[in-house]
Design an enzyme around this catalytic site. Sequence first.
Site, PDB file in Angstrom:
ATOM      1  N   TYR A  13      -0.141  -2.807  -1.034  1.00  0.00           N
ATOM      2  CA  TYR A  13      -0.301  -4.130  -0.448  1.00  0.00           C
ATOM      3  C   TYR A  13      -0.007  -3.907   1.035  1.00  0.00           C
ATOM      4  O   TYR A  13       1.047  -3.364   1.383  1.00  0.00           O
ATOM      5  CB  TYR A  13       0.715  -5.145  -0.980  1.00  0.00           C
ATOM      6  CG  TYR A  13       0.809  -5.269  -2.482  1.00  0.00           C
ATOM      7  CD1 TYR A  13      -0.329  -5.229  -3.288  1.00  0.00           C
ATOM      8  CD2 TYR A  13       2.053  -5.457  -3.092  1.00  0.00           C
ATOM      9  CE1 TYR A  13      -0.224  -5.356  -4.667  1.00  0.00           C
ATOM     10  CE2 TYR A  13       2.159  -5.597  -4.470  1.00  0.00           C
ATOM     11  CZ  TYR A  13       1.021  -5.536  -5.252  1.00  0.00           C
ATOM     12  OH  TYR A  13       1.128  -5.663  -6.613  1.00  0.00           O
ATOM     13  N   CYS A  16       3.457  -4.977   2.297  1.00  0.00           N
ATOM     14  CA  CYS A  16       4.640  -4.469   1.597  1.00  0.00           C
ATOM     15  C   CYS A  16       5.386  -3.482   2.493  1.00  0.00           C
ATOM     16  O   CYS A  16       4.788  -2.525   2.990  1.00  0.00           O
ATOM     17  CB  CYS A  16       4.192  -3.791   0.298  1.00  0.00           C
ATOM     18  SG  CYS A  16       5.361  -2.599  -0.373  1.00  0.00           S
ATOM     19  N   PHE A  18       7.516  -1.144   1.787  1.00  0.00           N
ATOM     20  CA  PHE A  18       7.555   0.211   1.237  1.00  0.00           C
ATOM     21  C   PHE A  18       6.219   0.925   1.481  1.00  0.00           C
ATOM     22  O   PHE A  18       6.184   2.118   1.774  1.00  0.00           O
ATOM     23  CB  PHE A  18       7.885   0.172  -0.255  1.00  0.00           C
ATOM     24  CG  PHE A  18       9.259  -0.356  -0.552  1.00  0.00           C
ATOM     25  CD1 PHE A  18      10.386   0.418  -0.298  1.00  0.00           C
ATOM     26  CD2 PHE A  18       9.437  -1.624  -1.070  1.00  0.00           C
ATOM     27  CE1 PHE A  18      11.659  -0.057  -0.564  1.00  0.00           C
ATOM     28  CE2 PHE A  18      10.712  -2.118  -1.335  1.00  0.00           C
ATOM     29  CZ  PHE A  18      11.820  -1.333  -1.084  1.00  0.00           C
ATOM     30  N   CYS A  19       5.121   0.185   1.364  1.00  0.00           N
ATOM     31  CA  CYS A  19       3.798   0.762   1.659  1.00  0.00           C
ATOM     32  C   CYS A  19       3.668   1.065   3.148  1.00  0.00           C
ATOM     33  O   CYS A  19       3.100   2.093   3.541  1.00  0.00           O
ATOM     34  CB  CYS A  19       2.693  -0.203   1.223  1.00  0.00           C
ATOM     35  SG  CYS A  19       2.717  -0.619  -0.533  1.00  0.00           S
TER      36      CYS A  19
END
Length: 281
Positions: A13, A16, A18-19
């Site tokens: 995503y 996001c 973390f992404c």
Amino acid sequence: LPAGSLQLTLYQYKTCPFCSKVRAFLDYHGLPYEIVEVNPIMRREIKFSSYRKVPILLANAGSPLQLNDSSVIISAIKTYLISRRNSLEEIVSFYPPVKTVTEKGKEVLEYENKYWLMLDEKETKRVYPVKEVRVEEMKWRKWADDWLVHLISPNVYRTPKEALASFDYIVREGKFGTLEGLFAKYVGAVAMFFVSKRLKKRHQLRDDVREDLYEAVNEWVKAVGKNRLFMGGNQPNLADLAVYGVLRVMEGLEAFDDMMVHTNIQPWYQRMEEVIPKTGI
């Protein structure tokens, strides 16, 4: 790396944190990769995977592999870039998932050694000339995952107006159908406004969550210090990339603008922007 020797596909995503950490790492190291934007409602794009979170990185360095968890992805690929002794498959095997049960009885996967680079003694000394450098990097990578990332939602969904602006950005940048997008924007904004209040309570944040964000960001700037461009010295290390990746998901939102005005982060953040190519973002 020789062209085409490492083929990467990132399932993500865009908004996001973390992404965003993984993208910052791949972009900084000049690694080409394809992006598959995952529909956050149906998640058909990752139906091949029993692991249902993002980011997921599919990596092919001779044989196809699936890497889960942002910090595992970064540690494994970084180890692969430095070490030529082991195949990527062998390196990934050094990060086995361990099933644990939360206080609420939910079963989750943990990767206890995910902040370690799996290097031999010679390689370790080349990357980390003194032990303290490695300890510091690991400490702040963990801090980004365990603390900083949890300040994002309570801040970007702090008020109904901010929640709506955040979901407008999420829908615009994400993968939604027209009706899905309208539903997500308005219903999601209301839902996340109330979720942010629960998160605020869970993480014991102050009434004004901006204060926690400002304090955390200034704590990071203080750790970098006045005599270094980055925590990694003249170039970012994995902690720099993690913190930058988390913070930049707020770009364009009120929380980000407030952070730039009320903290000392701007010089470091601008230096990070200068050394990370914009491709893939």
